[in-house]
Enzyme design. Structure first.
Site, PDB file in Angstrom:
ATOM      1  N   GLY A   5       8.981   6.817 -25.174  1.00  0.00           N
ATOM      2  CA  GLY A   5       8.811   7.597 -26.402  1.00  0.00           C
ATOM      3  C   GLY A   5       7.507   8.372 -26.462  1.00  0.00           C
ATOM      4  N   GLY A  50      21.848   9.967 -29.457  1.00  0.00           N
ATOM      5  CA  GLY A  50      22.698   9.002 -30.154  1.00  0.00           C
ATOM      6  C   GLY A  50      22.853   9.389 -31.620  1.00  0.00           C
ATOM      7  N   GLY A  56      -7.796  13.891 -38.791  1.00  0.00           N
ATOM      8  CA  GLY A  56      -7.280  12.518 -38.800  1.00  0.00           C
ATOM      9  C   GLY A  56      -7.473  11.876 -37.438  1.00  0.00           C
ATOM     10  N   ILE A  92      -5.579  11.904 -34.647  1.00  0.00           N
ATOM     11  CA  ILE A  92      -5.381  12.778 -33.480  1.00  0.00           C
ATOM     12  C   ILE A  92      -6.511  13.812 -33.412  1.00  0.00           C
ATOM     13  CG2 ILE A  92      -3.895  14.548 -32.434  1.00  0.00           C
ATOM     14  CD1 ILE A  92      -1.482  13.091 -33.428  1.00  0.00           C
ATOM     15  N   ALA A 119       1.989   2.517 -32.742  1.00  0.00           N
ATOM     16  CA  ALA A 119       2.867   1.896 -31.750  1.00  0.00           C
ATOM     17  C   ALA A 119       3.027   0.396 -32.000  1.00  0.00           C
ATOM     18  CB  ALA A 119       2.302   2.143 -30.355  1.00  0.00           C
ATOM     19  N   HIS A 163     -22.663 -15.138 -25.523  1.00  0.00           N
ATOM     20  CA  HIS A 163     -23.862 -14.296 -25.445  1.00  0.00           C
ATOM     21  C   HIS A 163     -24.124 -13.881 -24.009  1.00  0.00           C
ATOM     22  CE1 HIS A 163     -27.934 -12.915 -26.328  1.00  0.00           C
ATOM     23  NE2 HIS A 163     -28.316 -13.544 -25.232  1.00  0.00           N
TER      24      HIS A 163
HETATM   25  P1  FAD Z   1       8.605   7.382 -30.759  1.00  0.00           P
HETATM   26  O1  FAD Z   1       7.568   6.856 -29.872  1.00  0.00           O
HETATM   27  O2  FAD Z   1       8.490   8.758 -31.281  1.00  0.00           O
HETATM   28  O3  FAD Z   1       9.982   7.226 -29.943  1.00  0.00           O
HETATM   29  C1  FAD Z   1      11.194   7.665 -30.437  1.00  0.00           C
HETATM   30  C2  FAD Z   1      12.097   7.983 -29.265  1.00  0.00           C
HETATM   31  O4  FAD Z   1      13.413   8.251 -29.742  1.00  0.00           O
HETATM   32  C3  FAD Z   1      11.670   9.233 -28.498  1.00  0.00           C
HETATM   33  O5  FAD Z   1      11.569   8.931 -27.123  1.00  0.00           O
HETATM   34  C4  FAD Z   1      12.792  10.243 -28.749  1.00  0.00           C
HETATM   35  O6  FAD Z   1      13.041  11.084 -27.635  1.00  0.00           O
HETATM   36  C5  FAD Z   1      13.962   9.320 -29.020  1.00  0.00           C
HETATM   37  N1  FAD Z   1      15.001   9.901 -29.884  1.00  0.00           N
HETATM   38  C6  FAD Z   1      14.845  10.543 -31.059  1.00  0.00           C
HETATM   39  N2  FAD Z   1      16.043  10.829 -31.594  1.00  0.00           N
HETATM   40  C7  FAD Z   1      16.963  10.360 -30.723  1.00  0.00           C
HETATM   41  C8  FAD Z   1      18.382  10.353 -30.742  1.00  0.00           C
HETATM   42  N3  FAD Z   1      19.094  10.831 -31.763  1.00  0.00           N
HETATM   43  N4  FAD Z   1      19.015   9.818 -29.675  1.00  0.00           N
HETATM   44  C9  FAD Z   1      18.318   9.292 -28.632  1.00  0.00           C
HETATM   45  N5  FAD Z   1      16.983   9.258 -28.587  1.00  0.00           N
HETATM   46  C10 FAD Z   1      16.321   9.777 -29.629  1.00  0.00           C
HETATM   47  N6  FAD Z   1      -0.366   4.742 -32.016  1.00  0.00           N
HETATM   48  C11 FAD Z   1      -1.137   3.677 -31.762  1.00  0.00           C
HETATM   49  O7  FAD Z   1      -0.805   2.567 -32.189  1.00  0.00           O
HETATM   50  N7  FAD Z   1      -2.282   3.784 -31.019  1.00  0.00           N
HETATM   51  C12 FAD Z   1      -2.683   4.969 -30.526  1.00  0.00           C
HETATM   52  O8  FAD Z   1      -3.723   5.030 -29.862  1.00  0.00           O
HETATM   53  C13 FAD Z   1      -1.914   6.105 -30.781  1.00  0.00           C
HETATM   54  N8  FAD Z   1      -2.282   7.301 -30.295  1.00  0.00           N
HETATM   55  C14 FAD Z   1      -1.496   8.382 -30.510  1.00  0.00           C
HETATM   56  C15 FAD Z   1      -1.891   9.613 -29.996  1.00  0.00           C
HETATM   57  C16 FAD Z   1      -1.112  10.718 -30.189  1.00  0.00           C
HETATM   58  C17 FAD Z   1      -1.539  12.043 -29.622  1.00  0.00           C
HETATM   59  C18 FAD Z   1       0.115  10.612 -30.904  1.00  0.00           C
HETATM   60  C19 FAD Z   1       1.003  11.816 -31.094  1.00  0.00           C
HETATM   61  C20 FAD Z   1       0.528   9.404 -31.423  1.00  0.00           C
HETATM   62  C21 FAD Z   1      -0.277   8.276 -31.237  1.00  0.00           C
HETATM   63  N9  FAD Z   1       0.067   7.037 -31.755  1.00  0.00           N
HETATM   64  C22 FAD Z   1      -0.727   5.957 -31.539  1.00  0.00           C
HETATM   65  C23 FAD Z   1       1.292   6.855 -32.552  1.00  0.00           C
HETATM   66  C24 FAD Z   1       2.432   6.260 -31.691  1.00  0.00           C
HETATM   67  O9  FAD Z   1       2.646   7.074 -30.570  1.00  0.00           O
HETATM   68  C25 FAD Z   1       3.691   6.162 -32.527  1.00  0.00           C
HETATM   69  O10 FAD Z   1       3.421   5.433 -33.704  1.00  0.00           O
HETATM   70  C26 FAD Z   1       4.797   5.448 -31.761  1.00  0.00           C
HETATM   71  O11 FAD Z   1       5.105   6.117 -30.572  1.00  0.00           O
HETATM   72  C27 FAD Z   1       6.060   5.355 -32.635  1.00  0.00           C
HETATM   73  O12 FAD Z   1       7.048   4.672 -31.952  1.00  0.00           O
HETATM   74  P2  FAD Z   1       8.589   4.922 -32.293  1.00  0.00           P
HETATM   75  O13 FAD Z   1       9.371   4.099 -31.336  1.00  0.00           O
HETATM   76  O14 FAD Z   1       8.828   4.729 -33.730  1.00  0.00           O
HETATM   77  O15 FAD Z   1       8.839   6.461 -32.032  1.00  0.00           O
HETATM   78  P1  NAI Z   2      -3.241  11.961 -39.778  1.00  0.00           P
HETATM   79  O1  NAI Z   2      -2.352  11.791 -40.936  1.00  0.00           O
HETATM   80  O2  NAI Z   2      -3.990  10.822 -39.237  1.00  0.00           O
HETATM   81  O3  NAI Z   2      -4.311  13.093 -40.098  1.00  0.00           O
HETATM   82  C1  NAI Z   2      -3.933  14.389 -40.463  1.00  0.00           C
HETATM   83  C2  NAI Z   2      -5.131  15.041 -41.100  1.00  0.00           C
HETATM   84  O4  NAI Z   2      -4.830  16.414 -41.288  1.00  0.00           O
HETATM   85  C3  NAI Z   2      -5.472  14.462 -42.462  1.00  0.00           C
HETATM   86  O5  NAI Z   2      -6.834  14.163 -42.510  1.00  0.00           O
HETATM   87  C4  NAI Z   2      -5.059  15.558 -43.427  1.00  0.00           C
HETATM   88  O6  NAI Z   2      -5.840  15.584 -44.582  1.00  0.00           O
HETATM   89  C5  NAI Z   2      -5.287  16.785 -42.574  1.00  0.00           C
HETATM   90  N1  NAI Z   2      -4.502  17.948 -42.981  1.00  0.00           N
HETATM   91  C6  NAI Z   2      -3.210  18.004 -43.349  1.00  0.00           C
HETATM   92  N2  NAI Z   2      -2.838  19.278 -43.605  1.00  0.00           N
HETATM   93  C7  NAI Z   2      -3.934  20.038 -43.373  1.00  0.00           C
HETATM   94  C8  NAI Z   2      -4.186  21.441 -43.446  1.00  0.00           C
HETATM   95  N3  NAI Z   2      -3.231  22.304 -43.781  1.00  0.00           N
HETATM   96  N4  NAI Z   2      -5.432  21.885 -43.161  1.00  0.00           N
HETATM   97  C9  NAI Z   2      -6.414  21.022 -42.801  1.00  0.00           C
HETATM   98  N5  NAI Z   2      -6.219  19.684 -42.710  1.00  0.00           N
HETATM   99  C10 NAI Z   2      -4.996  19.206 -42.979  1.00  0.00           C
HETATM  100  O7  NAI Z   2      -2.309  12.642 -38.666  1.00  0.00           O
HETATM  101  P2  NAI Z   2      -2.577  12.916 -37.134  1.00  0.00           P
HETATM  102  O8  NAI Z   2      -4.009  12.896 -36.804  1.00  0.00           O
HETATM  103  O9  NAI Z   2      -1.790  14.135 -36.829  1.00  0.00           O
HETATM  104  O10 NAI Z   2      -1.895  11.682 -36.463  1.00  0.00           O
HETATM  105  C11 NAI Z   2      -0.542  11.310 -36.792  1.00  0.00           C
HETATM  106  C12 NAI Z   2      -0.404   9.826 -36.736  1.00  0.00           C
HETATM  107  O11 NAI Z   2      -0.396   9.382 -35.396  1.00  0.00           O
HETATM  108  C13 NAI Z   2      -1.550   9.078 -37.389  1.00  0.00           C
HETATM  109  O12 NAI Z   2      -1.369   8.951 -38.768  1.00  0.00           O
HETATM  110  C14 NAI Z   2      -1.516   7.753 -36.726  1.00  0.00           C
HETATM  111  O13 NAI Z   2      -0.612   6.928 -37.388  1.00  0.00           O
HETATM  112  C15 NAI Z   2      -1.002   8.100 -35.342  1.00  0.00           C
HETATM  113  N6  NAI Z   2      -2.127   8.127 -34.393  1.00  0.00           N
HETATM  114  C16 NAI Z   2      -2.794   6.987 -34.169  1.00  0.00           C
HETATM  115  C17 NAI Z   2      -3.861   6.946 -33.314  1.00  0.00           C
HETATM  116  C18 NAI Z   2      -4.561   5.682 -33.097  1.00  0.00           C
HETATM  117  O14 NAI Z   2      -4.100   4.666 -33.615  1.00  0.00           O
HETATM  118  N7  NAI Z   2      -5.635   5.663 -32.330  1.00  0.00           N
HETATM  119  C19 NAI Z   2      -4.312   8.147 -32.597  1.00  0.00           C
HETATM  120  C20 NAI Z   2      -3.546   9.305 -32.930  1.00  0.00           C
HETATM  121  C21 NAI Z   2      -2.499   9.265 -33.781  1.00  0.00           C
END
Ligand code: FAD
Ligand code: NAI
Length: 467
Positions: free
Chosen positions: A40, A114, A182, A184, A317, A446
């Site tokens: 994913g 799906g 935020g 990301i 995740a 420590h």
């Molecule tokens: P997803 O990971 O989005 O997986 C859903 C899957 O379903 C996808 O592979 C998609 O192709 C598939 N799918 C969708 N619809 C269908 C369908 N109809 N049929 C078949 N397959 C389908 N979280 C953390 O905890 N720590 C982090 O450091 C972190 N960093 C992140 C950094 C970035 C840049 C981003 C974008 C996200 C980050 N996240 C992080 C968030 C994390 O990636 C998501 O919360 C997590 O992947 C969600 O898991 P999920 O299984 O719900 O969905």
């Molecule tokens: P986010 O919700 O964390 O942050 C989005 C930010 O964009 C907010 O601060 C919001 O106020 C701002 N924003 C929204 N609209 C705007 C606009 N028009 N102009 C300026 N600012 C605006 O979402 P983000 O960073 O995209 O990440 C999505 C999710 O992915 C997170 O909420 C988090 O759950 C997950 N994630 C987790 C990470 C981790 O655990 N290390 C790392 C990256 C993502």
């Protein structure tokens, strides 16, 4: 004829694959449908690649501080295509391992989209598995989320990118605007800046990293400023004008502009529910696109659960993992405890790292707690001095007892070196509803960074060592 399974799971990200692995280990016969790549968002375009690129930034910082350790090096030169190859190697290793694990647990994986129909029928189409009809005694929806975009910023993969495109860039831009400060936005701004890009963050709210304790955000903000990352909060973006010959002019605030090579849109993610079918089912979808569930991830349709980013819970995740396991235990009739979303662990991997669990000082006060707070900085921590990374602090929020000492731990917030690896014991303490006295009695090894957590808790007993 539909093929029958105990559980049919739509989506192979952390929510879906955790349910598949955990369910299979409990003896269930499972089908997992993925339209793209197993793992994913997290493995392919999320957590793993983002942290891998941040590690490159960390290596560069280490090289740049080498002289202080008496090691002479030449100026590091970045070949981002090599960085990308390494990143892809890490992803491929994890996806390969996961695919092997699913096979070993006899999970049947279908490649395609799906869709759920009445009577627990799931149709698969559009992938290498062809058109297939499955029937699940139980069904889990785990289709995850995709990046949100904003009007006026059409993603073209060259000038305007989301995380999906940025994570595969072969060369970093000289200048970039990151819209949204935020998780990301801050991780990308930190990574790009450390690798040489001049970064401006434009955040609509008054504070970056919404949800973090304000003392912690201040430390991140100071570090970003020291590293020449421009942070503009409380501003709205008003579109951009692509420039002839490359780059664009981003318009924001009250008539302000900034010229950059690239715009990264990181304004949150939206649930991907529109491709799930759902006609003829009682699965409800909210205005924002989340599948509506109860405290056990049950949808309105009996025998159908939804987990991960698809539902309105923290989009992380590890929350997907926890919800996937919760759904399996619920269908097995094990009466599992629901997840307390107010006390889940959060880790953000920008430099300096941030991690936290539970109440901030502000939210604890708003909830009516009489609180006592302990803050300790890494400047006095031996291991941090050895590492040369003394920026940051640990902040503990506890209920205040009548004698002025700390009682139950309400929240722990950290910023600084390797704090994402130090949250574990704080997470356990807050979720176990431990008292300050309980935790202070334990010994910290420590010299470690985690001594600062121990010192910060100890100080709330009214006595202390170094702090
Ligand atoms: P997803 O990971 O989005 O997986 C859903 C899957 O379903 C996808 O592979 C998609 O192709 C598939 N799918 C969708 N619809 C269908 C369908 N109809 N049929 C078949 N397959 C389908 N979280 C953390 O905890 N720590 C982090 O450091 C972190 N960093 C992140 C950094 C970035 C840049 C981003 C974008 C996200 C980050 N996240 C992080 C968030 C994390 O990636 C998501 O919360 C997590 O992947 C969600 O898991 P999920 O299984 O719900 O969905
Ligand atoms: P986010 O919700 O964390 O942050 C989005 C930010 O964009 C907010 O601060 C919001 O106020 C701002 N924003 C929204 N609209 C705007 C606009 N028009 N102009 C300026 N600012 C605006 O979402 P983000 O960073 O995209 O990440 C999505 C999710 O992915 C997170 O909420 C988090 O759950 C997950 N994630 C987790 C990470 C981790 O655990 N290390 C790392 C990256 C993502």
């Amino acid at each position: 004829m539909a093929e029958n399974f105990d559980v049919v799971i739509i989506g192979g990200g952390p929510g879906g694959y955790a349910a598949a692995l955990y369910g299979a280990s409990a003896g269930l016969n499972i089908a997992l449908i993925e339209k793209n790549r197993i793992g994913g968002t997290c493995l392919n375009v999320g957590c793993i690649p983002a942290k891998e690129l941040l590690e490159t930034a960390s290596v560069r910082r280490a090289i740049e501080s080498a002289a202080a350790f008496g090691l002479t090096t030449s100026e590091p030169v970045l070949d981002f295509s090599v960085t990308q190859t390494r990143k892809q190697g890490v992803i491929d290793g994890l996806v390969g391992g996961l695919t092997g694990l699913l096979k070993k647990r006899k999970v049947t994986v279908y490649d395609g989209i799906g869709t759920l129909h009445a009577g627990h029928v799931v149709k698969v189409s559009g992938g290498s598995s062809g058109d297939v009809e499955l029937h699940g005694t139980n069904v889990i929806l785990a289709s995850g989320s995709v990046p949100r975009t904003i009007p006026g910023f059409d993603v073209d993969g060259v000038t305007v990118l989301t995380s999906d495109e940025l994570l595969s860039l072969q060369k970093l831009p000289a200048t970039a605007v990151v819209i949204g400060g935020g998780a990301i936005g801050c991780e990308f701004a930190s990574m790009m800046s450390d690798l040489g890009t001049e970064v401006t963050i434009l955040e609509a709210l008054p504070q970056i990293l919404p949800g973090c304790d304000e003392d912690i955000t201040r430390v991140v903000l100071k570090s970003f400023k020291d590293r020449n990352i421009t942070v503009r909060t409380g501003v709205s973006v008003n579109g951009h004008d692509i420039k002839f010959g490359g780059g664009t002019t981003v318009k924001f605030g009250e008539g302000e502009t900034v010229d950059v090579d690239m715009v990264v849109v990181s304004v949150g993610r939206r649930p991907l529910s529109e491709n799930l079918g759902l006609d003829g089912t009682a699965v409800a979808v909210s205005d924002r696109g989340h599948v509506v569930v109860d405290s056990h991830c049950r949808t309105g349709e009996p025998g159908v659960w939804a987990v991960g980013d698809l539902i309105a819970t923290p989009a992380l995740a590890h929350i997907g993992f926890a919800e996937g396991m919760l759904a399996i235990r619920d269908m097995l009739g094990e009466d599992p405890m629901s997840i307390d979303y107010s006390k889940v662990p959060w880790c953000i991997y920008c430099h300096p790292e941030v991690s936290f669990v539970g109440h901030t000082e502000k939210s604890a006060k708003e909830a009516g707690f009489d609180v006592i707070v302990s803050k300790h900085r890494y400047t006095g921590n031996g291991r941090a001095l050895i590492l040369g990374e003394t920026e940051g602090m640990v902040k503990i929020i506890a209920e205040k007892r009548s004698d002025g000492t700390g009682g139950r731990l309400l929240g722990v917030h950290m910023v600084g070196p390797w704090v994402t690896e130090q949250l574990g014991q704080a997470y356990l303490a807050v979720n176990w509803e431990a008292d300050v006295d309980d935790v202070a009695a334990f010994i910290q090894p420590h010299p470690t960074l985690s001594e600062l957590f121990g010192e910060s808790v100890l100080a709330l007993t009214g006595r202390s060592l170094h702090g």
